[in-house]
Write an enzyme that holds these catalytic residues in place. Structure first.
Site, PDB file in Angstrom:
ATOM      1  CG  ASP A  13      -1.889  -1.184   1.198  1.00  0.00           C
ATOM      2  OD1 ASP A  13      -2.213  -1.654   0.100  1.00  0.00           O
ATOM      3  OD2 ASP A  13      -2.260  -1.648   2.288  1.00  0.00           O
ATOM      4  CD  GLU A  14       4.737  -0.448  -0.276  1.00  0.00           C
ATOM      5  OE1 GLU A  14       3.864  -0.740  -1.123  1.00  0.00           O
ATOM      6  OE2 GLU A  14       5.383  -1.301   0.360  1.00  0.00           O
ATOM      7  CE  LYS A  16       2.308  -2.408  -4.368  1.00  0.00           C
ATOM      8  NZ  LYS A  16       2.057  -2.009  -2.957  1.00  0.00           N
ATOM      9  CG  ASN A  38      -2.708 -10.678  -2.505  1.00  0.00           C
ATOM     10  OD1 ASN A  38      -2.711 -10.466  -3.719  1.00  0.00           O
ATOM     11  ND2 ASN A  38      -1.697 -11.248  -1.900  1.00  0.00           N
ATOM     12  N   GLY A  40      -4.575  -4.182  -3.843  1.00  0.00           N
ATOM     13  CA  GLY A  40      -5.554  -3.135  -4.161  1.00  0.00           C
ATOM     14  C   GLY A  40      -4.748  -1.915  -4.536  1.00  0.00           C
ATOM     15  CG  HIS A  41      -1.947  -1.974  -7.026  1.00  0.00           C
ATOM     16  ND1 HIS A  41      -1.010  -2.514  -7.873  1.00  0.00           N
ATOM     17  CD2 HIS A  41      -1.703  -2.534  -5.804  1.00  0.00           C
ATOM     18  CE1 HIS A  41      -0.236  -3.359  -7.196  1.00  0.00           C
ATOM     19  NE2 HIS A  41      -0.641  -3.394  -5.951  1.00  0.00           N
ATOM     20  CD  GLN A 223       0.721  -8.826  -2.581  1.00  0.00           C
ATOM     21  OE1 GLN A 223       1.389  -9.500  -3.331  1.00  0.00           O
ATOM     22  NE2 GLN A 223      -0.519  -8.488  -2.861  1.00  0.00           N
ATOM     23  CB  THR A 238       1.781 -12.169   0.582  1.00  0.00           C
ATOM     24  OG1 THR A 238       0.765 -12.724  -0.271  1.00  0.00           O
ATOM     25  CG2 THR A 238       2.978 -11.737  -0.251  1.00  0.00           C
ATOM     26  CB  SER A 298      -7.043  -0.429  -1.591  1.00  0.00           C
ATOM     27  OG  SER A 298      -6.154   0.551  -1.198  1.00  0.00           O
ATOM     28  CB  THR A 300      -9.716  -6.089   3.634  1.00  0.00           C
ATOM     29  OG1 THR A 300      -8.652  -5.268   4.148  1.00  0.00           O
ATOM     30  CG2 THR A 300      -9.132  -7.285   2.931  1.00  0.00           C
ATOM     31  N   PRO A 303      -8.748  -1.004   8.954  1.00  0.00           N
ATOM     32  CG  PRO A 303      -9.228  -0.567  11.193  1.00  0.00           C
ATOM     33  CD  PRO A 303      -9.625  -1.435  10.043  1.00  0.00           C
TER      34      PRO A 303
HETATM   35  P1  GDP Z   1      -0.780   0.358  -3.527  1.00  0.00           P
HETATM   36  O1  GDP Z   1      -1.363  -0.922  -3.063  1.00  0.00           O
HETATM   37  O2  GDP Z   1       0.700   0.436  -3.290  1.00  0.00           O
HETATM   38  O3  GDP Z   1      -1.144   0.723  -4.935  1.00  0.00           O
HETATM   39  O4  GDP Z   1      -1.419   1.503  -2.575  1.00  0.00           O
HETATM   40  P2  GDP Z   1      -2.968   1.631  -2.171  1.00  0.00           P
HETATM   41  O5  GDP Z   1      -3.719   2.127  -3.340  1.00  0.00           O
HETATM   42  O6  GDP Z   1      -3.452   0.388  -1.526  1.00  0.00           O
HETATM   43  O7  GDP Z   1      -2.881   2.684  -0.996  1.00  0.00           O
HETATM   44  C1  GDP Z   1      -2.357   3.952  -1.199  1.00  0.00           C
HETATM   45  C2  GDP Z   1      -3.451   4.965  -0.811  1.00  0.00           C
HETATM   46  O8  GDP Z   1      -2.875   6.252  -0.680  1.00  0.00           O
HETATM   47  C3  GDP Z   1      -4.528   5.113  -1.870  1.00  0.00           C
HETATM   48  O9  GDP Z   1      -5.733   5.444  -1.265  1.00  0.00           O
HETATM   49  C4  GDP Z   1      -4.012   6.277  -2.719  1.00  0.00           C
HETATM   50  O10 GDP Z   1      -5.050   6.968  -3.400  1.00  0.00           O
HETATM   51  C5  GDP Z   1      -3.406   7.135  -1.659  1.00  0.00           C
HETATM   52  N1  GDP Z   1      -2.240   7.941  -2.070  1.00  0.00           N
HETATM   53  C6  GDP Z   1      -1.262   7.657  -2.960  1.00  0.00           C
HETATM   54  N2  GDP Z   1      -0.326   8.613  -2.951  1.00  0.00           N
HETATM   55  C7  GDP Z   1      -0.714   9.517  -2.044  1.00  0.00           C
HETATM   56  C8  GDP Z   1      -0.134  10.735  -1.549  1.00  0.00           C
HETATM   57  O11 GDP Z   1       0.938  11.156  -1.934  1.00  0.00           O
HETATM   58  N3  GDP Z   1      -0.836  11.390  -0.569  1.00  0.00           N
HETATM   59  C9  GDP Z   1      -2.026  10.942  -0.077  1.00  0.00           C
HETATM   60  N4  GDP Z   1      -2.616  11.642   0.869  1.00  0.00           N
HETATM   61  N5  GDP Z   1      -2.594   9.804  -0.516  1.00  0.00           N
HETATM   62  C10 GDP Z   1      -1.934   9.107  -1.480  1.00  0.00           C
HETATM   63  P1  IMO Z   2      -0.916  -4.161  -2.278  1.00  0.00           P
HETATM   64  O1  IMO Z   2      -0.445  -4.710  -3.601  1.00  0.00           O
HETATM   65  C1  IMO Z   2      -0.987  -4.578   2.060  1.00  0.00           C
HETATM   66  C2  IMO Z   2      -1.107  -8.648   3.658  1.00  0.00           C
HETATM   67  C3  IMO Z   2      -2.367  -9.101   4.351  1.00  0.00           C
HETATM   68  C4  IMO Z   2      -1.810 -10.105   5.320  1.00  0.00           C
HETATM   69  C5  IMO Z   2      -0.675 -10.757   4.537  1.00  0.00           C
HETATM   70  C6  IMO Z   2      -1.062 -12.058   3.866  1.00  0.00           C
HETATM   71  O2  IMO Z   2      -2.203  -3.447  -2.352  1.00  0.00           O
HETATM   72  O3  IMO Z   2       0.181  -3.377  -1.635  1.00  0.00           O
HETATM   73  P2  IMO Z   2      -2.572 -12.736   1.792  1.00  0.00           P
HETATM   74  O4  IMO Z   2      -3.991 -12.393   1.454  1.00  0.00           O
HETATM   75  O5  IMO Z   2      -1.588 -12.313   0.765  1.00  0.00           O
HETATM   76  O6  IMO Z   2      -2.409 -14.157   2.178  1.00  0.00           O
HETATM   77  O7  IMO Z   2      -2.267 -11.891   3.146  1.00  0.00           O
HETATM   78  O8  IMO Z   2      -0.301  -9.808   3.545  1.00  0.00           O
HETATM   79  N1  IMO Z   2      -1.307  -8.129   2.273  1.00  0.00           N
HETATM   80  C7  IMO Z   2      -1.227  -6.848   1.943  1.00  0.00           C
HETATM   81  N2  IMO Z   2      -1.033  -5.750   2.714  1.00  0.00           N
HETATM   82  N3  IMO Z   2      -1.087  -4.460   0.713  1.00  0.00           N
HETATM   83  C8  IMO Z   2      -1.248  -5.546  -0.068  1.00  0.00           C
HETATM   84  O9  IMO Z   2      -1.221  -5.487  -1.404  1.00  0.00           O
HETATM   85  C9  IMO Z   2      -1.371  -6.809   0.549  1.00  0.00           C
HETATM   86  N4  IMO Z   2      -1.565  -8.063   0.082  1.00  0.00           N
HETATM   87  C10 IMO Z   2      -1.512  -8.863   1.156  1.00  0.00           C
HETATM   88  O10 IMO Z   2      -3.005  -8.015   4.988  1.00  0.00           O
HETATM   89  O11 IMO Z   2      -1.221  -9.439   6.417  1.00  0.00           O
HETATM   90 MG    MG Z   3      -2.895  -1.600  -1.819  1.00  0.00          MG
END
Ligand code: GDP
Ligand code: IMO
Ligand code: MG
Length: 429
Positions: A13-14, A16, A38, A40-41, A223, A238, A298, A300, A303
């Site tokens: 969830d960085e 990506k 798993n 969520g981008h 991940q 994972t 994103s 599930t 929090p």
């Molecule tokens: P991913 O799994 O690495 O693609 O990241 P996620 O989409 O799961 O989670 C990143 C969350 O941060 C998403 O809700 C994005 O819309 C949000 N996001 C991405 N970059 C920024 C940023 O620079 N600032 C803020 N406030 N939110 C961001």
């Molecule tokens: P993105 O690509 C954050 C975590 C789960 C759990 C562990 C194992 O959006 O960054 P799994 O369903 O893979 O067996 O779960 O890994 N996890 C993630 N956490 N972002 C993800 O993907 C994740 N995919 C799995 O919360 O702790």
């Molecule tokens: Mg994500």
């Protein structure tokens, strides 16, 4: 070099999805190499937010070929829902989306098994997304999985039944109720019919042909490195190799084709699910990070746990991936703080101070050692450029760069495509 890799350096969830979408115009191909639903981008542009689970994040660019690689585990039901959700955006899937015949299929009983295994763990739950990821990779390694290419074979039904029946035996052992299986199977077979209508390819030949044609390729990780099956905080990980090496095996590309490795990290840290998190803040500051960063999963909606940035963990991820450029995300979330902390070292139970990750990180009782920075404590306007950042933010970035030994090429100040600043021109123009 033909293939750059973008991957998460923390626990996922960085950001990506945002960055793949942002830098995709510099590439002709975007390819996912591991994980599955798993992930969520999140991508945001033109006032619309999209969350992609299995479809690569280059899909909104008409000129880009998107590949779901052999290293991915694919859920046909979730795939159908994703495609249906994107229909109104005029995406040309026929032209722009290709799926590896060697990607493993997640079948309904994989998801049930995931839940059965989690239930059996009591208070040691991994916190799986319950998408069937672990059981599907388990079958792949056990050499009994089903692959996307199998869906066109005449004996797909019998192969399916054999695998499903073996799963039923395990579900019976766990006394896990699978009364809903018939309904799940109906949905599954409809989704398989749908999947058949897509471009199913020998993706290793497909991608190597693109490499030979000198196309530029971005491999999109899912991940993060600290969830890697080999190097993450095992067993709270994972089930795939989330690292740069995973891009080679997950796409069938040789390491010699790899160019830049773009390592993406938040200006702080989050984790969703169980497992160690040395810099976790179970206090008001953690709550502020969660609120300001909207830190809810994103996939599930759970929090996310929040804490300060962790340099020993980032150093580890940079070492394992050979990161050449760093991308710092969610800098705006720190606007709210008068002071910002950076974990530079860990103090272990025996009093020793290290900047490496201990083998027994799960039980290690780490005390983080922090360096404190003055915050900029104001919102940063979006039209700012790399040269006019608040001095406190520049100090923060420079310190991180000097500690990690890799330049920060990009900083992100919000979820939208536009809220992005390139700090130097090293991200391929
Ligand atoms: P991913 O799994 O690495 O693609 O990241 P996620 O989409 O799961 O989670 C990143 C969350 O941060 C998403 O809700 C994005 O819309 C949000 N996001 C991405 N970059 C920024 C940023 O620079 N600032 C803020 N406030 N939110 C961001
Ligand atoms: P993105 O690509 C954050 C975590 C789960 C759990 C562990 C194992 O959006 O960054 P799994 O369903 O893979 O067996 O779960 O890994 N996890 C993630 N956490 N972002 C993800 O993907 C994740 N995919 C799995 O919360 O702790
Ligand atoms: Mg994500």
């Amino acid at each position: 070099m033909a293939v750059d890799i973008l991957l998460g350096l923390q626990w996922g969830d960085e950001g990506k999805g945002k960055i793949v979408d942002f830098i995709a115009p510099r590439y002709q191909v975007v390819a996912r190499f591991q994980g599955g639903p798993n992930a969520g981008h999140t991508l945001e542009f033109d006032g619309i937010k999209h969350v992609l689970h299995q479809i690569p994040s280059g899909i909104f660019h008409d000129s880009i070929i998107n590949i779901i690689g052999n290293g991915v585990v694919l859920d046909a039901i979730i795939f159908k829902k994703e495609i249906d959700g994107l229909r109104k955006y005029n995406v040309n899937f026929n032209k722009n989306l290709f799926i590896s015949k060697k990607a493993q299929l997640i079948i309904p009983t994989h998801r049930l098994l995931d839940a059965a295994y989690e239930n059996s763990k009591g208070d040691k739950k991994i916190g799986s997304t319950l998408k069937g990821i672990g059981p599907t990779y388990q079958d792949k390694i056990a050499r009994q999985g089903l692959r996307v290419g199998d869906i066109v074979s005449d004996d797909f039904q019998s192969k399916y039944q054999k695998l499903r029946d073996s799963h039923k035996t395990i579900l019976d052992f766990y006394q896990f109720d699978y009364n809903n299986l018939e309904a799940l199977e109906k949905e599954f077979f409809e989704a398989i019919e749908h999947l058949r209508t897509f471009n199913l390819v020998d993706s290793e030949y497909f991608i190597n042909k693109l490499i030979a044609e000198k196309k530029t390729i971005l491999a999109e990780g899912a991940q993060g490195s600290l969830l890697d099956i080999d190097f993450g905080s095992y067993p709270f990980v994972t089930s795939s190799n989330t690292m740069a090496a995973g891009a080679c095996t997950g796409l069938g590309i040789a390491p010699s084709h790899v160019g830049e490795v773009l390592g993406i990290f938040k200006a702080y840290c989050t984790r969703v699910g169980g497992g160690p998190f040395p810099t976790e803040l179970n206090d008001e500051q953690g709550e502020t990070l969660r609120k300001q960063g909207n830190e809810y999963g994103s996939t599930t909606g759970r929090p996310r746990r929040c804490g300060w940035i962790d340099l020993p963990a980032l150093k580890y991820a940079i070492m394992l991936n050979g990161v050449t450029q760093l991308l710092m995300m969610k800098v705006d979330v720190l606007n709210a703080f008068e002071e910002i902390k950076v974990c530079t070292h860990y103090q272990l139970k025996d009093g020793s101070v290290v900047d490496t990750l201990p083998f027994d990180i799960v039980d290690a009782e780490i005390t983080p050692i922090y360096k404190t920075f003055k915050g900029w404590n104001k919102s940063i306007s979006e039209d700012i450029n790399a040269d006019s950042l608040p001095a406190e933010l520049s100090d923060y970035i420079q310190y991180i760069e000097s500690e990690l030994g890799v330049p920060v090429s990009l900083i992100s100040l919000g979820p939208d495509r536009k809220q992005t600043i390139l700090r130097n021109s090293s991200i391929t123009a």
